[in-house]
Motif scaffolding. Structure first.
Motif, PDB file in Angstrom:
ATOM      1  N   MET A   1      35.812  33.040  38.022  1.00 14.98           N
ATOM      2  CA  MET A   1      35.799  32.712  36.600  1.00 14.98           C
ATOM      3  C   MET A   1      36.404  33.895  35.862  1.00 14.98           C
ATOM      4  N   THR A   2      37.442  33.649  35.104  1.00 14.93           N
ATOM      5  CA  THR A   2      38.139  34.742  34.438  1.00 14.93           C
ATOM      6  C   THR A   2      38.270  34.537  32.936  1.00 14.93           C
ATOM      7  N   ALA A   3      37.755  33.478  32.404  1.00 17.03           N
ATOM      8  CA  ALA A   3      37.964  33.167  30.991  1.00 17.03           C
ATOM      9  C   ALA A   3      37.006  33.939  30.090  1.00 17.03           C
ATOM     10  N   ALA A   4      37.494  34.243  28.906  1.00 18.41           N
ATOM     11  CA  ALA A   4      36.690  34.805  27.817  1.00 18.41           C
ATOM     12  C   ALA A   4      35.816  35.978  28.243  1.00 18.41           C
ATOM     13  N   GLY A   5      36.375  36.888  29.045  1.00 20.43           N
ATOM     14  CA  GLY A   5      35.637  38.091  29.418  1.00 20.43           C
ATOM     15  C   GLY A   5      34.625  37.906  30.530  1.00 20.43           C
ATOM     16  N   LEU A   6      34.498  36.712  31.061  1.00 14.28           N
ATOM     17  CA  LEU A   6      33.581  36.485  32.178  1.00 14.28           C
ATOM     18  C   LEU A   6      34.340  36.738  33.476  1.00 14.28           C
ATOM     19  N   THR A   7      34.564  38.006  33.750  1.00 16.47           N
ATOM     20  CA  THR A   7      35.362  38.383  34.907  1.00 16.47           C
ATOM     21  C   THR A   7      34.530  39.190  35.891  1.00 16.47           C
ATOM     22  N   VAL A   8      34.980  39.195  37.110  1.00 20.37           N
ATOM     23  CA  VAL A   8      34.327  40.014  38.139  1.00 20.37           C
ATOM     24  C   VAL A   8      34.444  41.484  37.755  1.00 20.37           C
ATOM     25  N   ASP A   9      35.576  41.869  37.164  1.00 19.88           N
ATOM     26  CA  ASP A   9      35.735  43.261  36.718  1.00 19.88           C
ATOM     27  C   ASP A   9      34.683  43.620  35.674  1.00 19.88           C
ATOM     28  N   ARG A  17      30.051  50.055  39.096  1.00 19.98           N
ATOM     29  CA  ARG A  17      30.763  50.218  40.361  1.00 19.98           C
ATOM     30  C   ARG A  17      32.177  49.695  40.197  1.00 19.98           C
ATOM     31  N   PRO A  18      33.113  50.199  41.001  1.00 27.24           N
ATOM     32  CA  PRO A  18      34.469  49.638  40.942  1.00 27.24           C
ATOM     33  C   PRO A  18      34.472  48.227  41.523  1.00 27.24           C
ATOM     34  N   ALA A  19      35.270  47.375  40.952  1.00 24.48           N
ATOM     35  CA  ALA A  19      35.352  45.987  41.424  1.00 24.48           C
ATOM     36  C   ALA A  19      35.997  45.950  42.801  1.00 24.48           C
ATOM     37  N   PRO A  20      35.511  45.081  43.674  1.00 21.40           N
ATOM     38  CA  PRO A  20      36.107  44.962  45.004  1.00 21.40           C
ATOM     39  C   PRO A  20      37.431  44.210  44.951  1.00 21.40           C
ATOM     40  N   ALA A  21      38.133  44.211  46.047  1.00 21.40           N
ATOM     41  CA  ALA A  21      39.385  43.459  46.146  1.00 21.40           C
ATOM     42  C   ALA A  21      39.078  41.964  46.083  1.00 21.40           C
ATOM     43  N   PRO A  22      40.000  41.169  45.532  1.00 23.45           N
ATOM     44  CA  PRO A  22      39.737  39.730  45.352  1.00 23.45           C
ATOM     45  C   PRO A  22      39.470  38.936  46.627  1.00 23.45           C
ATOM     46  N   ASP A  23      39.844  39.438  47.774  1.00 20.07           N
ATOM     47  CA  ASP A  23      39.649  38.675  49.007  1.00 20.07           C
ATOM     48  C   ASP A  23      38.429  39.128  49.807  1.00 20.07           C
ATOM     49  N   THR A  24      37.474  39.800  49.160  1.00 24.35           N
ATOM     50  CA  THR A  24      36.285  40.294  49.863  1.00 24.35           C
ATOM     51  C   THR A  24      35.073  39.403  49.581  1.00 24.35           C
ATOM     52  N   SER A  31      31.933  36.231  41.748  1.00 24.78           N
ATOM     53  CA  SER A  31      32.573  35.123  41.050  1.00 24.78           C
ATOM     54  C   SER A  31      31.653  33.903  41.004  1.00 24.78           C
ATOM     55  N   ALA A  32      30.996  33.613  42.115  1.00 26.64           N
ATOM     56  CA  ALA A  32      30.051  32.484  42.163  1.00 26.64           C
ATOM     57  C   ALA A  32      28.856  32.744  41.247  1.00 26.64           C
ATOM     58  N   ALA A  33      28.366  33.977  41.226  1.00 22.89           N
ATOM     59  CA  ALA A  33      27.233  34.313  40.354  1.00 22.89           C
ATOM     60  C   ALA A  33      27.603  34.128  38.882  1.00 22.89           C
ATOM     61  N   LEU A  34      28.809  34.539  38.501  1.00 23.65           N
ATOM     62  CA  LEU A  34      29.267  34.366  37.120  1.00 23.65           C
ATOM     63  C   LEU A  34      29.371  32.890  36.751  1.00 23.65           C
ATOM     64  N   GLU A  35      29.960  32.116  37.624  1.00 21.42           N
ATOM     65  CA  GLU A  35      30.121  30.695  37.343  1.00 21.42           C
ATOM     66  C   GLU A  35      28.766  30.002  37.241  1.00 21.42           C
ATOM     67  N   ASP A  36      27.888  30.276  38.193  1.00 16.53           N
ATOM     68  CA  ASP A  36      26.552  29.667  38.165  1.00 16.53           C
ATOM     69  C   ASP A  36      25.787  30.062  36.906  1.00 16.53           C
ATOM     70  N   ALA A  37      25.848  31.350  36.560  1.00 15.70           N
ATOM     71  CA  ALA A  37      25.138  31.830  35.369  1.00 15.70           C
ATOM     72  C   ALA A  37      25.649  31.130  34.116  1.00 15.70           C
ATOM     73  N   PHE A  38      26.969  31.019  33.988  1.00 20.72           N
ATOM     74  CA  PHE A  38      27.509  30.376  32.788  1.00 20.72           C
ATOM     75  C   PHE A  38      27.044  28.933  32.685  1.00 20.72           C
ATOM     76  N   TRP A  39      27.105  28.176  33.771  1.00 18.40           N
ATOM     77  CA  TRP A  39      26.764  26.755  33.688  1.00 18.40           C
ATOM     78  C   TRP A  39      25.276  26.528  33.488  1.00 18.40           C
ATOM     79  N   VAL A  40      24.424  27.416  33.988  1.00 19.10           N
ATOM     80  CA  VAL A  40      22.991  27.311  33.683  1.00 19.10           C
ATOM     81  C   VAL A  40      22.770  27.545  32.193  1.00 19.10           C
ATOM     82  N   ILE A  41      23.453  28.533  31.638  1.00 23.33           N
ATOM     83  CA  ILE A  41      23.332  28.825  30.207  1.00 23.33           C
ATOM     84  C   ILE A  41      23.890  27.675  29.378  1.00 23.33           C
ATOM     85  N   ALA A  42      25.039  27.133  29.766  1.00 25.40           N
ATOM     86  CA  ALA A  42      25.644  26.018  29.020  1.00 25.40           C
ATOM     87  C   ALA A  42      24.749  24.783  29.068  1.00 25.40           C
ATOM     88  N   ALA A  43      24.113  24.532  30.196  1.00 21.34           N
ATOM     89  CA  ALA A  43      23.211  23.378  30.301  1.00 21.34           C
ATOM     90  C   ALA A  43      21.997  23.544  29.395  1.00 21.34           C
TER      91      ALA A  43
END
Length: 145
Positions: A1-9, A17-24, A31-43
């Motif tokens: 999830m990269t929209a509106a500041g909801l980024t792994v960075d 901590r420094p962000a890991p490489a995208p393929d780790t 990324s999954a935690a961000l997406e899950d958190a957003f949709w729980v909040i939106a619901a």
């Protein structure tokens, strides 16, 4: 999830901590935690919210919830290694669970809240009998002479 500041960075900056490489695996978990958190909040908040369009405070809340989920994915309350043990404070939110304060903030931002219905119950023991709702009391009867 990269929209509106909801980024792994942004999440790793919050973790300090420094962000890991995208393929780790850590990137995928974050990324999954961000997406899950957003949709729980939106619901909880507003069905029209999307990762691209939502109130700014929702970004902060989503990052905080994703932070909890990333740091403690299994939802442990206590850990012990040898003689050292750690216990989360009672009432601490775990994983994607929202606190009452977070839910209240989400509802306020979504324009919900204010008027609520609360179940009320009155039960009194009088003269050895149970009276009051759901047990009628002679004093509560309407039209009784």
């Amino acid at each position: 999830m990269t929209a509106a500041g909801l980024t792994v960075d942004a999440l790793f900056a919050r973790l300090g901590r420094p962000a890991p490489a995208p393929d780790t695996p850590d990137w995928a978990r974050a990324s999954a935690a961000l997406e899950d958190a957003f949709w729980v909040i939106a619901a909880t908040g507003h069905p029209a919210w999307s990762p691209e369009r939502h109130p700014p405070v929702i970004r902060t809340l989503a990052l905080a919830v994703a932070d909890r989920r990333f740091r403690n994915p299994e939802g442990y309350v206590q850990e012990q290694a040898g003689e050292v043990s750690y216990r989360m404070p009672d009432g601490s939110p775990i994983g994607l669970a929202l606190t009452r304060g977070e839910v209240a903030l989400i509802e306020r931002v979504a324009g919900r809240g204010g008027l609520r219905s609360v179940q009320a119950r009155r039960e009194v023991v009088s003269r050895g009998m149970r009276t009051g709702y759901p047990f009628p009391s002679p004093e509560d009867w309407r039209g009784a002479a």
